[in-house]
Design an enzyme around this catalytic site. Structure first.
Site, mmCIF file in Angstrom:
data_model
loop_
_atom_site.group_PDB
_atom_site.id
_atom_site.type_symbol
_atom_site.label_atom_id
_atom_site.label_comp_id
_atom_site.label_asym_id
_atom_site.label_seq_id
_atom_site.Cartn_x
_atom_site.Cartn_y
_atom_site.Cartn_z
ATOM 1 N N HIS A 20 37.895 56.420 39.566
ATOM 2 C CA HIS A 20 38.673 55.261 40.021
ATOM 3 C C HIS A 20 40.111 55.525 39.574
ATOM 4 O O HIS A 20 40.415 55.468 38.380
ATOM 5 C CB HIS A 20 38.087 54.002 39.372
ATOM 6 C CG HIS A 20 38.455 52.736 40.073
ATOM 7 N ND1 HIS A 20 38.156 52.490 41.391
ATOM 8 C CD2 HIS A 20 39.097 51.623 39.632
ATOM 9 C CE1 HIS A 20 38.593 51.293 41.737
ATOM 10 N NE2 HIS A 20 39.167 50.749 40.683
ATOM 11 N N LYS A 166 41.842 46.291 48.164
ATOM 12 C CA LYS A 166 43.025 46.452 47.312
ATOM 13 C C LYS A 166 43.212 47.949 47.111
ATOM 14 O O LYS A 166 42.248 48.661 46.796
ATOM 15 C CB LYS A 166 42.734 45.721 46.004
ATOM 16 C CG LYS A 166 43.696 45.956 44.881
ATOM 17 C CD LYS A 166 43.600 44.782 43.916
ATOM 18 C CE LYS A 166 43.602 45.202 42.473
ATOM 19 N NZ LYS A 166 43.612 44.040 41.563
ATOM 20 N N LYS A 168 45.161 50.982 45.053
ATOM 21 C CA LYS A 168 45.875 51.222 43.801
ATOM 22 C C LYS A 168 46.977 52.226 44.071
ATOM 23 O O LYS A 168 46.681 53.373 44.462
ATOM 24 C CB LYS A 168 44.888 51.761 42.765
ATOM 25 C CG LYS A 168 43.905 50.707 42.283
ATOM 26 C CD LYS A 168 44.648 49.666 41.471
ATOM 27 C CE LYS A 168 43.714 48.798 40.674
ATOM 28 N NZ LYS A 168 44.428 47.871 39.812
ATOM 29 N N ASP A 197 48.018 47.123 44.487
ATOM 30 C CA ASP A 197 48.283 46.838 43.083
ATOM 31 C C ASP A 197 49.044 48.024 42.507
ATOM 32 O O ASP A 197 48.550 49.153 42.537
ATOM 33 C CB ASP A 197 46.955 46.640 42.333
ATOM 34 C CG ASP A 197 47.168 46.132 40.914
ATOM 35 O OD1 ASP A 197 48.333 46.002 40.498
ATOM 36 O OD2 ASP A 197 46.155 45.855 40.231
ATOM 37 N N GLU A 223 50.615 43.300 44.217
ATOM 38 C CA GLU A 223 50.263 42.849 42.862
ATOM 39 C C GLU A 223 51.071 43.604 41.818
ATOM 40 O O GLU A 223 51.156 44.839 41.848
ATOM 41 C CB GLU A 223 48.752 43.091 42.658
ATOM 42 C CG GLU A 223 48.228 42.684 41.307
ATOM 43 C CD GLU A 223 46.695 42.777 41.257
ATOM 44 O OE1 GLU A 223 46.041 42.844 42.330
ATOM 45 O OE2 GLU A 223 46.159 42.788 40.143
ATOM 46 N N ASP A 248 49.855 39.689 37.676
ATOM 47 C CA ASP A 248 48.617 40.058 36.992
ATOM 48 C C ASP A 248 48.932 40.297 35.513
ATOM 49 O O ASP A 248 48.756 39.403 34.680
ATOM 50 C CB ASP A 248 47.977 41.283 37.652
ATOM 51 C CG ASP A 248 46.709 41.736 36.921
ATOM 52 O OD1 ASP A 248 46.272 41.035 35.993
ATOM 53 O OD2 ASP A 248 46.158 42.805 37.261
ATOM 54 N N LYS A 272 42.390 35.978 35.417
ATOM 55 C CA LYS A 272 41.466 36.882 34.721
ATOM 56 C C LYS A 272 41.009 36.201 33.445
ATOM 57 O O LYS A 272 41.845 35.773 32.635
ATOM 58 C CB LYS A 272 42.153 38.209 34.401
ATOM 59 C CG LYS A 272 42.419 39.066 35.632
ATOM 60 C CD LYS A 272 42.943 40.432 35.244
ATOM 61 C CE LYS A 272 43.015 41.341 36.460
ATOM 62 N NZ LYS A 272 43.574 42.660 36.131
ATOM 63 N N GLU A 326 38.002 39.462 43.442
ATOM 64 C CA GLU A 326 37.684 40.905 43.458
ATOM 65 C C GLU A 326 36.586 41.174 42.425
ATOM 66 O O GLU A 326 36.654 42.139 41.675
ATOM 67 C CB GLU A 326 38.946 41.716 43.152
ATOM 68 C CG GLU A 326 39.596 41.334 41.830
ATOM 69 C CD GLU A 326 40.864 42.103 41.495
ATOM 70 O OE1 GLU A 326 41.432 42.749 42.389
ATOM 71 O OE2 GLU A 326 41.281 42.049 40.327
HETATM 72 C C1 MUC Z 1 43.880 45.329 37.941
HETATM 73 O O1 MUC Z 1 44.931 45.747 37.525
HETATM 74 O O2 MUC Z 1 43.918 44.378 38.688
HETATM 75 C C2 MUC Z 1 41.122 45.216 39.361
HETATM 76 C C3 MUC Z 1 40.550 45.883 40.387
HETATM 77 C C4 MUC Z 1 40.703 47.244 40.148
HETATM 78 O O3 MUC Z 1 40.337 48.191 40.837
HETATM 79 O O4 MUC Z 1 41.364 47.418 38.977
HETATM 80 C C5 MUC Z 1 41.551 46.182 38.407
HETATM 81 C C6 MUC Z 1 42.616 45.953 37.472
HETATM 82 MG MG MG Z 2 46.094 44.243 38.737
#
Ligand code: MUC
Ligand code: MG
Length: 385
Positions: A20, A166, A168, A197, A223, A248, A272, A326
């Site tokens: 991941h 989402k 990254k 994000d 995000e 976040d 969270k 999520e």
């Molecule tokens: C985050 O930063 O939001 C949430 C989903 C994911 O893949 O990582 C997280 C952490």
């Molecule tokens: Mg995040």
């Protein structure tokens, strides 16, 4: 009265189904601190404290979470009536500063225990109680490869498991990241909502460019593009960019929520439970967001089944959850350490209906994945098998 009979904490390490890839770390496993509290009558409550990538995401690590609970929180629990969850957490707050993840794990266990004692789900002990029984669930596409992410997104749509994705980003050049997002938006079209994000990895100048370009390629939400402690820059971006900015890492409970809301620094809050400091605090952050006209989203720290169930109980009490959730953490792990897995169907997670969190640990899996494991497990080969 419910006095503490026994407190156990374990770190468990469960592999992820694929690497991941996040801006600050690549995960190959998830480490979770499991807390089990038993009162003098034998009623049990379980909780989870989980972060991402050791100390690369936040200020608490699995090891510090366990140590804070064992060394400083359990002695406070020994002096409390555990049936009084708010009073117990208030006493802990007086003795232990910060350490939100550790406190959340303990509060979760207390609410599980209280719910079981009363025969009601934990969600009925939060705010006005449950307003929904299922929650829309996003999936994170973070394999590090555009074609693989598209194939994964297609498979999730086909299985009716997720239609919110989402991505990254933040590791590569802004233009390369936008090209990656654009390719996924184009491939999935209007069958999905695509969000990103950045995990704080852009400067304000990169964020200005990136947010403008992301809007053009069809990204719905950005995000935490920049450092979470730079609320004034977040406000400038939020107020000038058309694509909504979701806070976040900037959110650490009600006070930070009020600061961000007052500064106009976010259009959406990622709620969270651990970052907020617990389930009650998360409900307060949600209330501040709602009062300020900020959209709400149920975030995750990629918790396993216990932390995910705890989050689900809080999010189920929020009347307006415009951006969904999520809560897919357990699906990223090769095995769930619950005796009965959480139920995902029709793009949603079912909020467990049973008393407390409504979930139970699988003792054999717990024994197998415990970092300090010493005992043989279910996974040992049995005669004739
Ligand atoms: C985050 O930063 O939001 C949430 C989903 C994911 O893949 O990582 C997280 C952490
Ligand atoms: Mg995040």
């Amino acid at each position: 009265m419910a006095m503490l009979g026994r407190a156990d904490t374990f770190i468990v390490d469960v592999p992820t189904i694929r690497p991941h890839v996040l801006a600050m770390a690549t995960m190959h496993a998830q480490s979770m601190v499991i807390v089990r509290l038993t009162d003098a009558d034998g009623v049990e409550g379980i909780g989870e404290g989980t972060t991402i990538g050791g100390l690369s995401y936040g200020e608490e690590s699995p090891e510090s979470i366990k140590s804070a609970i064992d060394t400083y929180i359990v002695p406070v629990l020994e002096t409390c009536d555990l049936a009084l969850v708010g009073a117990t957490m208030g006493k802990i707050a007086k003795c232990v500063r910060g350490n939100h993840f550790a406190k959340c794990a303990v509060e979760t266990a207390l609410l599980d225990m209280a719910g079981k004692r009363l025969g009601i789900p934990a969600s009925e002990l939060i705010g006005g109680g449950r307003v929904r029984d299922s929650l829309p669930v996003a999936w994170t596409l973070a394999s590090g490869d555009t074609a693989r992410d598209i194939a994964e997104g297609e498979a999730m749509l086909e299985a009716r498991r997720h239609r919110i994705f989402k991505l990254k980003i933040g590791k590569r050049d802004v233009r390369d990241d936008v090209a990656h997002v654009g390719a996924i938006c184009k491939a999935l079209g209007d069958r999905a909502s695509v969000r990103v994000d950045v995990n704080q990895n852009w400067s304000e100048a990169q964020a200005k460019l990136g947010m403008a370009m992301l809007r053009e390629v069809g990204c719905d939400l950005v995000e935490q593009p920049i450092a979470g402690d730079d609320v004034t820059a977040m406000a400038r971006l939020s107020q000038t960019q058309a694509v909504p900015l979701m806070a976040d890492e900037a959110l650490h409970g009600p006070r930070s929520a009020l600061r961000i809301a007052s500064a106009g620094a976010a259009g959406v809050f990622a709620l969270k439970i651990a970052q907020s400091g617990g389930l009650f605090a998360t409900a307060e952050v949600a209330a501040i967001g709602t009062a300020a006209g900020i959209g709400l989203y149920g975030g995750t720290m990629l918790e396993g089944g216990i932390g995910t169930a705890a989050s689900a109980h809080v999010f189920a009490t929020i009347p307006e959850l415009a951006w969904g959730t999520e809560l897919f953490g357990p699906l990223l792990q090769t095995e769930e350490i619950l005796s009965e897995p959480l139920r995902y169907a029709d793009f949603s997670l079912a909020v467990p209906p049973g008393p407390g969190l409504g979930v139970n640990l699988d003792e054999d899996k717990l024994a197998f994945f415990r970092r300090d494991r010493t005992a043989p497990t279910l996974h040992a080969v049995t005669a004739g098998a």
